[in-house]
Design an enzyme around this catalytic site. Structure first.
Site, mmCIF file in Angstrom:
data_model
loop_
_atom_site.group_PDB
_atom_site.id
_atom_site.type_symbol
_atom_site.label_atom_id
_atom_site.label_comp_id
_atom_site.label_asym_id
_atom_site.label_seq_id
_atom_site.Cartn_x
_atom_site.Cartn_y
_atom_site.Cartn_z
ATOM 1 N N GLY A 173 -11.500 -0.981 9.393
ATOM 2 C CA GLY A 173 -12.156 -1.675 8.179
ATOM 3 C C GLY A 173 -11.141 -1.558 7.189
ATOM 4 N N SER A 174 -10.035 -0.759 6.907
ATOM 5 C CA SER A 174 -9.460 -0.554 5.647
ATOM 6 C C SER A 174 -8.934 -1.874 5.073
ATOM 7 C CB SER A 174 -8.426 0.335 5.779
ATOM 8 O OG SER A 174 -9.112 1.640 5.886
ATOM 9 N N THR A 197 -7.073 1.345 10.158
ATOM 10 C CA THR A 197 -7.424 1.812 11.185
ATOM 11 C C THR A 197 -8.566 1.685 11.745
ATOM 12 O OG1 THR A 197 -6.032 3.843 10.570
ATOM 13 C CG2 THR A 197 -7.525 4.302 12.182
ATOM 14 N N SER A 217 -9.897 2.207 2.445
ATOM 15 C CA SER A 217 -8.399 2.782 1.707
ATOM 16 C C SER A 217 -7.499 1.945 1.259
ATOM 17 C CB SER A 217 -7.801 3.522 2.945
ATOM 18 O OG SER A 217 -7.165 2.834 3.867
ATOM 19 N N LYS A 226 0.932 -0.970 -0.003
ATOM 20 C CA LYS A 226 0.054 -0.088 -0.105
ATOM 21 C C LYS A 226 0.966 1.337 -0.013
ATOM 22 C CE LYS A 226 -3.965 1.903 2.592
ATOM 23 N NZ LYS A 226 -4.805 1.892 3.770
#
Length: 473
Positions: free
Chosen positions: A206-207, A204, A183, A92
């Site tokens: 659910g990402s 943070t 994200s 990421k």
């Protein structure tokens, strides 16, 4: 998509090939890491900016082929480093990598940096690899590039999931123009359709689990402190963690085994057990025999019928494997109480943490060509470069950045942290595990499991289903 290897043997379909299968082919000499990297680059060329234009990959590492050749040569001379030797991965674009490595952004060469999808961090120079990147590099992994994401990991303001100014709009591979969800969307999409063997995301709230569930892959959000956050652009030191996003539980467990462990640059990791478990040894479906799994049924009351029906069918699978399903096993705190915390206390905590943590990260960069060294600088940069960063009508908001800049560490912030601990752990997950003598809690991915685990600092696993465990589990 398959490709013909030098031996004449066909590689397993890149849509489905596991890391173990790829490593097996490399060990047997059916193909090389160079051929493997070329195959993945070919897949990216087909669909990332062309064809469906999924915008899952924000940058390519032009040294990937050179690194693959070096690892192929090393394998012949010294043997394999292990199961990740010569395996291409994506990170990421908030995970730092050595600035000495060039990269291609929009097919222009720049340094292989970490930008969080923002022009403000273009060309920024980090002091070192993020800890997770250093561990994977040492294991012989090849960084194919960086995955697109929600700009500033969703903390910029009201903009679509998966959009960044640098990377464009990530799209779901399963339905035209569909939301890739949260994200780490680029990591989820790229892994789902075989643009890479596996990836890392960050969460943070659910990402990792949301794009994993939406894109039909496995995502693990580790316990806070199990995996170092050093070198990862932060939102909240209380909730952030980095984790694997892969096409199978086995692949995700393998990556977790390599990235977990203590790191002096992340104090939270020093409170975890010093010896990292061998997660691969836990991949035994017989181990579910006698395990008590709780279903917080009231949390599903607003679920769509198809979601609940599919979830209920999954419970029969767990039962067939020997698990005992405790249904209902509801959380003692009301759903409304959790939502109130999520929309009030969590907003306070994340806003304050982001200001504190992002200022600390930016001040530690060796060079930032744009001059952005604080959150206040970032806000002004976006205003000055609105044509790049704030184009109307859908992407012109940076309200979250502005709200965060106005916050301070005060009594309200400290009270919100305490409320999180109480709701997430004492009155939430811990209480439910104890009341029903559970080993784990299961919920559909899209429900409130992520919020509870986020404020508690507890882990999640999402494939088709989420599993919550306490820090003891």
């Amino acid at each position: 998509m398959t490709f013909e290897a030098s031996s004449g043997a066909a590689l397993p379909d890149l849509y489905e090939a596991s890391i173990a299968e790829l490593q097996g082919g490399l060990v047997k000499g059916y193909f090389s890491s160079v051929q493997l990297v070329k195959a993945y680059l070919g897949r990216i060329e087909e669909v990332n900016l062309k064809g469906p234009a999924l915008h899952a990959v924000i940058e390519i590492n032009p040294k990937a082929l050179l690194q693959a050749a070096d690892l192929d040569a090393e394998r012949k001379v010294k043997g394999s480093r292990g199961p990740l030797h010569g395996i291409p991965l994506l990170l990421k674009d908030n995970i730092a990598t050595l600035h000495e490595e060039a990269a291609i952004y929009h097919w222009q060469i720049t340094n292989f940096s970490s930008t969080l999808g923002s022009y403000a961090l273009m060309g920024s120079v980090v002091p070192r690899d993020a800890c997770v990147a250093a561990k994977l590099r040492a294991a012989g992994a090849i960084f194919l590039g960086k995955a697109n994401l929600s700009e500033w990991a969703g903390m910029r303001g009201q903009v679509p999931n998966g959009f960044s100014a640098l990377g464009g709009q990530t799209l779901s591979p399963y339905y035209p123009n569909a939301d890739p969800y949260a994200s780490s969307s680029g990591s989820g999409v790229a892994t789902a359709i075989g643009l890479v063997a596996g990836s890392l995301g960050s969460e943070t709230d659910g990402s990792i689990v949301f794009p994993s569930g939406r894109n039909n892959i496995v995502g693990i959000k580790p316990t806070i402190g199990l995996v170092s956050r050093a070198g990862v652009i932060p939102i909240s030191s209380h909730q952030d963690t980095t984790g694997p996003m892969c096409r199978s539980v086995a692949d995700a467990a393998l990556l977790l085994s390599f990235i977990a462990g203590p790191d002096p640059r992340d104090e939270a990791t020093l409170y975890q057990p010093g010896i990292v478990p061998d997660y691969m040894r836990a991949l035994n479906k017989k181990d579910l025999k006698g395990i008590r799994l709780g279903v917080p049924r009231s949390s599903l009351r607003d679920s769509k019928a198809l979601v609940e029906d599919t979830f209920n069918a999954s419970l029969d699978v767990f039962r067939a494997l020997g698990a005992e399903i405790v249904d209902p096993a509801d959380f003692p705190d009301a759903l409304e109480e959790l939502w109130a915390s999520k929309t009030e206390e969590q907003d306070i905590v994340l806003a304050v943490d982001f200001k504190v943590d992002i200022n600390k990260y930016l001040s530690g960069l060796l060079e930032v060509p744009t001059g952005v060294k604080t959150l206040a600088d970032l806000i002004e940069f976006n205003k000055a470069h609105a044509d790049l960063e704030l184009p109307p009508p859908f992407y012109n908001d940076q309200s979250q950045l502005i709200e965060s800049e106005a916050t301070h560490v005060d009594d309200a912030y400290l009270a919100a942290l305490a409320e999180h601990f109480d709701l997430g752990r004492t009155k939430g997950i811990d209480a439910t595990l104890a009341q029903f003598s559970l080993d784990a809690i299961i919920l559909p991915t899209d429900r409130l499991a992520s919020a509870r685990a986020a404020i508690a600092g507890y882990p999640l696993i999402s494939g088709k289903y989420i599993v919550l465990r306490s820090h003891r589990g």
